[in-house]
Design a protein around this motif. Structure first.
Motif, mmCIF file in Angstrom:
data_model
loop_
_atom_site.group_PDB
_atom_site.id
_atom_site.type_symbol
_atom_site.label_atom_id
_atom_site.label_comp_id
_atom_site.label_asym_id
_atom_site.label_seq_id
_atom_site.Cartn_x
_atom_site.Cartn_y
_atom_site.Cartn_z
ATOM 1 N N GLU A 2 0.843 -1.191 -0.075
ATOM 2 C CA GLU A 2 -0.152 -0.064 -0.025
ATOM 3 C C GLU A 2 0.832 1.239 -0.212
ATOM 4 N N GLU A 3 0.241 2.354 -0.398
ATOM 5 C CA GLU A 3 0.941 3.579 -0.583
ATOM 6 C C GLU A 3 0.279 4.656 0.303
ATOM 7 N N ILE A 4 0.845 5.110 1.300
ATOM 8 C CA ILE A 4 0.263 6.240 2.360
ATOM 9 C C ILE A 4 0.205 7.447 1.604
ATOM 10 N N ARG A 5 -1.016 7.777 1.104
ATOM 11 C CA ARG A 5 -1.337 9.017 0.599
ATOM 12 C C ARG A 5 -1.565 10.326 1.462
ATOM 13 N N LEU A 6 -2.204 10.061 2.322
ATOM 14 C CA LEU A 6 -2.783 10.950 3.353
ATOM 15 C C LEU A 6 -2.536 10.532 4.768
ATOM 16 N N LEU A 7 -2.187 11.644 5.678
ATOM 17 C CA LEU A 7 -1.832 11.270 7.037
ATOM 18 C C LEU A 7 -2.308 12.608 7.699
ATOM 19 N N PHE A 8 -3.478 11.921 8.621
ATOM 20 C CA PHE A 8 -4.208 13.045 9.393
ATOM 21 C C PHE A 8 -3.760 12.973 10.832
ATOM 22 N N VAL A 9 -3.578 13.913 11.388
ATOM 23 C CA VAL A 9 -3.499 14.136 12.938
ATOM 24 C C VAL A 9 -4.755 14.891 13.574
ATOM 25 N N ASP A 10 -5.323 14.383 14.186
ATOM 26 C CA ASP A 10 -6.885 14.945 14.525
ATOM 27 C C ASP A 10 -7.079 14.658 16.248
ATOM 28 N N SER A 11 -6.750 15.460 16.826
ATOM 29 C CA SER A 11 -6.310 16.872 16.497
ATOM 30 C C SER A 11 -4.694 17.253 17.083
ATOM 31 N N ILE A 12 -4.407 18.087 16.663
ATOM 32 C CA ILE A 12 -2.772 18.385 17.008
ATOM 33 C C ILE A 12 -2.846 19.032 18.275
ATOM 34 N N SER A 13 -3.877 19.477 18.783
ATOM 35 C CA SER A 13 -4.211 20.357 20.132
ATOM 36 C C SER A 13 -4.346 19.432 21.232
ATOM 37 N N SER A 14 -4.848 18.088 20.941
ATOM 38 C CA SER A 14 -5.466 17.144 21.777
ATOM 39 C C SER A 14 -4.684 17.139 22.981
ATOM 40 N N PHE A 15 -2.983 17.100 23.033
ATOM 41 C CA PHE A 15 -2.439 17.105 24.475
ATOM 42 C C PHE A 15 -1.985 18.622 24.734
ATOM 43 N N TYR A 16 -2.697 19.684 24.370
ATOM 44 C CA TYR A 16 -2.069 20.904 24.501
ATOM 45 C C TYR A 16 -1.781 21.116 26.093
ATOM 46 N N TRP A 17 -3.072 20.831 26.655
ATOM 47 C CA TRP A 17 -2.980 21.536 28.106
ATOM 48 C C TRP A 17 -1.991 20.475 28.932
ATOM 49 N N ALA A 18 -1.874 19.120 28.677
ATOM 50 C CA ALA A 18 -0.946 18.376 29.435
ATOM 51 C C ALA A 18 0.373 18.837 28.756
ATOM 52 N N ASP A 19 0.713 18.893 27.620
ATOM 53 C CA ASP A 19 2.045 19.486 27.343
ATOM 54 C C ASP A 19 2.501 20.912 28.027
ATOM 55 N N ARG A 20 1.328 21.615 28.074
ATOM 56 C CA ARG A 20 1.748 23.006 28.645
ATOM 57 C C ARG A 20 2.088 22.785 30.334
ATOM 58 N N TRP A 21 1.246 22.078 30.611
ATOM 59 C CA TRP A 21 1.700 21.784 32.152
ATOM 60 C C TRP A 21 3.080 21.243 32.363
ATOM 61 N N ARG A 22 3.557 20.282 31.495
ATOM 62 C CA ARG A 22 4.856 19.607 31.416
ATOM 63 C C ARG A 22 5.898 20.798 31.175
ATOM 64 N N ALA A 23 5.725 21.836 30.314
ATOM 65 C CA ALA A 23 6.579 22.833 30.081
ATOM 66 C C ALA A 23 6.578 23.946 31.375
ATOM 67 N N GLU A 24 5.861 24.100 32.091
ATOM 68 C CA GLU A 24 5.810 25.063 32.921
ATOM 69 C C GLU A 24 7.092 25.056 33.808
ATOM 70 N N PRO A 25 7.544 23.946 34.575
ATOM 71 C CA PRO A 25 8.564 23.898 35.344
ATOM 72 C C PRO A 25 9.801 24.618 34.733
ATOM 73 N N SER A 26 10.015 24.268 33.333
ATOM 74 C CA SER A 26 11.185 24.681 32.761
ATOM 75 C C SER A 26 10.984 26.115 31.777
ATOM 76 N N ALA A 27 9.839 26.745 32.006
ATOM 77 C CA ALA A 27 9.634 27.796 31.172
ATOM 78 C C ALA A 27 10.443 28.969 31.660
ATOM 79 N N SER A 28 11.037 29.018 32.672
ATOM 80 C CA SER A 28 12.180 30.079 33.135
ATOM 81 C C SER A 28 13.450 30.206 31.907
ATOM 82 N N ASN A 29 13.912 28.958 31.567
ATOM 83 C CA ASN A 29 15.041 29.195 30.564
ATOM 84 C C ASN A 29 14.473 29.256 29.264
ATOM 85 N N LYS A 30 13.086 29.420 28.907
ATOM 86 C CA LYS A 30 12.842 29.468 27.550
ATOM 87 C C LYS A 30 13.158 28.592 26.538
#
Length: 388
Positions: free
Chosen positions: A198-226
């Motif tokens: 088979e040939e993969i012609r389309l790739l969907f990520v639905d949704s790229i924002s699904s883990f936004y809040w969890a990722d934001r929480w993970r990033a908070e402790p290291s936000a000081s070093n940008k």
């Protein structure tokens, strides 16, 4: 003793850029075998008009295109994906034998007969809805022939074609950005072992924002070093870029519409724009933000957008806006629409309005319409997504 300043044969060979056989094949296919068109006439027309140099053979989608679809909940993003998935996995044509006349008939279906990979990050991908859309389109294709109407019960031609089409759909359900990145990194192996023909012609990520809040929480402790490395999304973007280069699918990312843009110069100073600001942190691409988002030192955007689609409003809210009842509740606007014959027809049509914008690039600077945005529509029906 050899002169150290004289380049050796091995040294010269290491300076030659290399590429895998898969990448070479994708480069050839880019010109000779593009994925296809969106089958949305207004959208295809705008893309072909504004980016003619990226559309070999008149196709609006190219290998390696990255497309973002942004909008709030219930704005039609998933149905847009269902439509494209159906276009991709349906066969190009079908050979049907009529038992009554003992003759063969070729039915034109106009699908791509290729595979789709879906990363269902929200856990809301509706297989029954896609099955319904596939069945409707196949029955419509058969209705254009002189064959007798075909049922879609198990064991019949339509049912068999639907199941064959669905076999080209591969759905993954990651539960974090790290799982999404890891699955993307292992996708080439899955392709080799589980779907080698088979040939993969389309790739969907639905949704790229699904883990936004969890990722934001993970990033908070290291936000000081940008540091951009604290954002797990960067691993997803790198993995997508690697697969984009190696296999060349068109990548479509759905994204939340959280922060509306505003337009200056109105009587009240600002008004609501149909577009949204990018809420995902750099290096996620945001070439259309106005004013441009301030970036930090680090890698540039590593996943370039070919074009951006906005589905600005949920259907009921859009209808309410059209009615001019911004101060009323959604239920009141819908109720009034249902009592008005013309507006009732709009409700029944299920029409969704979208806007497409093409980011400015160095290559697009000479295009006269580079600053324009296009408008297109499609309809969400009871059993299909209509493009007319």
């Amino acid at each position: 003793m050899a002169d150290m300043s004289t380049p050796t044969a091995i040294g010269m060979l290491t300076d030659i850029a290399s590429e895998t056989a898969q990448q070479l094949l994708n480069n050839i296919r880019y010109t000779n075998d593009p994925p296809g068109s969106t089958m949305l006439p207004e959208l295809d027309k705008h893309i072909l008009k504004n980016l003619p140099w990226t559309t070999p053979k008149g196709k609006s989608l190219n290998r390696g295109d990255v497309i973002e679809i942004q909008g709030p909940a219930a704005s039609g993003k998933s149905h847009f994906l269902y439509h494209l998935a159906a276009c991709c996995i349906l066969p190009t044509e079908a050979l049907v034998v009529s038992l009554d006349t003992n003759s063969e008939h070729t039915v034109l279906i106009e699908g791509w007969n290729r595979s789709v990979v879906v990363f269902d990050c929200d856990g809301r991908w509706d297989m029954q809805r896609l099955y319904q859309i596939l069945t409707t389109r196949l029955k419509a294709a058969f209705s254009k022939t002189h064959l007798p109407p075909l049922p879609h019960k198990p064991g019949t031609t339509v049912h068999f074609l639907v199941l064959a089409s669905l076999s080209r759909l591969h759905v993954f359900r990651p539960t974090s950005s790290f799982q999404l990145a890891a699955t993307l990194l292992h996708l080439p192996k899955y392709h080799r072992e589980q779907m080698p023909k088979e040939e993969i012609r389309l790739l969907f990520v639905d949704s790229i924002s699904s883990f936004y809040w969890a990722d934001r929480w993970r990033a908070e402790p290291s936000a000081s070093n940008k540091s951009h490395r604290s954002n797990p999304l960067i691993h997803v973007l790198r993995a997508l870029q690697m697969f984009r280069i190696s296999h060349g699918p068109a990548i479509i990312l759905t994204n939340w519409g959280i922060n509306s843009s505003t337009v200056d110069g109105t009587a009240t100073g600002t008004s609501r724009s149909p577009f949204f600001k990018q809420h995902l942190a750099a290096p996620y691409p945001a070439p259309l933000d106005d004013p441009p988002r301030q970036n930090f030192s680090g890698p540039p955007n590593i996943l370039p957008l070919a074009f951006h689609i906005t589905l600005p409003f949920p259907f009921v809210s859009q209808l309410q806006l059209d009615l001019g009842h911004s101060g009323d509740s959604v239920d009141q606007g819908l109720d009034q629409a249902l009592h008005d014959h013309q507006r009732r027809e709009e409700v029944n049509r299920g029409e969704v309005v979208g806007y497409v914008r093409i980011p400015r690039t160095d290559r697009a600077e000479d295009l006269p319409s580079r600053n324009t945005s296009g408008r297109f529509t499609f309809r969400i029906l009871e059993r299909d997504v209509s493009v007319t």
